[in-house]
Design a protein around this motif. Structure first.
Motif, short mmCIF file in Angstrom:
data_model
loop_
_atom_site.label_atom_id
_atom_site.label_comp_id
_atom_site.label_asym_id
_atom_site.label_seq_id
_atom_site.Cartn_x
_atom_site.Cartn_y
_atom_site.Cartn_z
N ASN A 103 -10.68 -5.40 26.98
CA ASN A 103 -9.29 -5.68 26.72
C ASN A 103 -9.27 -5.14 25.01
N LEU A 104 -8.88 -3.85 24.93
CA LEU A 104 -8.95 -3.62 23.36
C LEU A 104 -7.63 -4.29 22.54
N ARG A 105 -6.74 -4.63 23.39
CA ARG A 105 -5.42 -5.12 22.82
C ARG A 105 -5.87 -6.54 22.17
N ARG A 106 -6.98 -7.38 22.90
CA ARG A 106 -7.27 -8.60 22.35
C ARG A 106 -8.51 -8.41 21.26
N THR A 107 -9.37 -7.76 21.50
CA THR A 107 -10.42 -7.32 20.54
C THR A 107 -10.32 -6.76 19.24
N ASP A 108 -9.38 -5.62 19.54
CA ASP A 108 -8.92 -4.96 18.18
C ASP A 108 -7.58 -4.50 18.07
N PRO A 109 -6.71 -5.46 17.97
CA PRO A 109 -5.24 -5.27 18.01
C PRO A 109 -4.69 -4.16 16.94
N ASP A 110 -5.26 -3.91 15.83
CA ASP A 110 -4.90 -2.79 14.96
C ASP A 110 -5.03 -1.43 15.61
N ARG A 111 -6.33 -1.42 16.17
CA ARG A 111 -6.56 -0.08 16.83
C ARG A 111 -5.70 0.34 18.03
N TRP A 112 -5.48 -0.82 18.85
CA TRP A 112 -4.72 -0.74 19.94
C TRP A 112 -3.17 -0.18 19.71
N ALA A 113 -2.64 -0.74 18.57
CA ALA A 113 -1.20 -0.71 17.96
C ALA A 113 -1.09 0.94 17.64
N ASN A 114 -2.06 1.61 17.34
CA ASN A 114 -2.07 2.90 16.88
C ASN A 114 -2.51 3.97 17.73
#
Length: 170
Positions: A103-114
């Motif tokens: 779950n990249l949204r939880r682990t690295d939200p900044d990367r997920w947003a991009n």
């Protein structure tokens, strides 16, 4: 009066003995393990797991490597997956265990947003594997982890209450 006092003392002693028996702390129950080679069906579960790593996917998500897992459900029940409870690891060629990110949204939200929307949809951890279908799952690892020649993938499934070890085949 003495009889009442004895009665009360007896009840207190009895209650203390019942409570005092002590509740032994329970060890967390370790789920049973199943081991199978990648690309074969596990008869007891009627599930098949295919695990692969392709260097071409390195860099698709900056700072991450992707390990692909395909789960084929040949059972007569829907396989429920839990993005918050399921755990995945890869065991590298040196035998070291590395925790996967599902779950990249939880682990690295900044990367997920991009990330582009299409890529987000591909990376989203599935909630189920329908009967008779194959569901791809992308496991993410930090790019410092060498996925070449990994030994095995370990999947601790909440829905199955099992630990499944899928070892790599040549």
């Amino acid at each position: 009066m003495a009889r009442g006092a004895l009665w009360a003392i007896g009840i207190v002693i009895f209650m203390t003995a019942c409570v005092g028996r002590g509740v032994e702390p329970r060890k967390p129950k370790t789920p049973p393990e199943v081991t199978a080679p990648s690309g074969t069906q596990i008869p007891v579960l009627a599930l098949a797991f295919e695990v692969s790593y392709d260097r071409e996917t390195d860099g698709v998500i900056p700072y991450y490597r992707i390990l692909n897992v395909g789960i084929t459900n040949n059972s007569l029940e829907i396989l429920h997956l839990d993005p918050l409870g399921d755990q995945w690891w890869v065991v590298d060629r040196a035998g070291k265990r590395h925790h996967a990110i599902v779950n990249l949204r939880r682990t690295d939200p900044d990367r997920w947003a991009n990330l582009p929307i299409g890529l987000k949809k591909l990376l989203e951890y599935p909630l189920l594997v329908p009967i008779g279908s194959t569901q791809p799952i992308d496991l993410l690892f930090a790019d410092r982890i060498n996925l070449n020649e990994f030994r095995e993938v370990v999947f601790q499934s909440i829905g199955l209450d099992r630990i499944i070890r899928i070892y790599a085949r040549e």
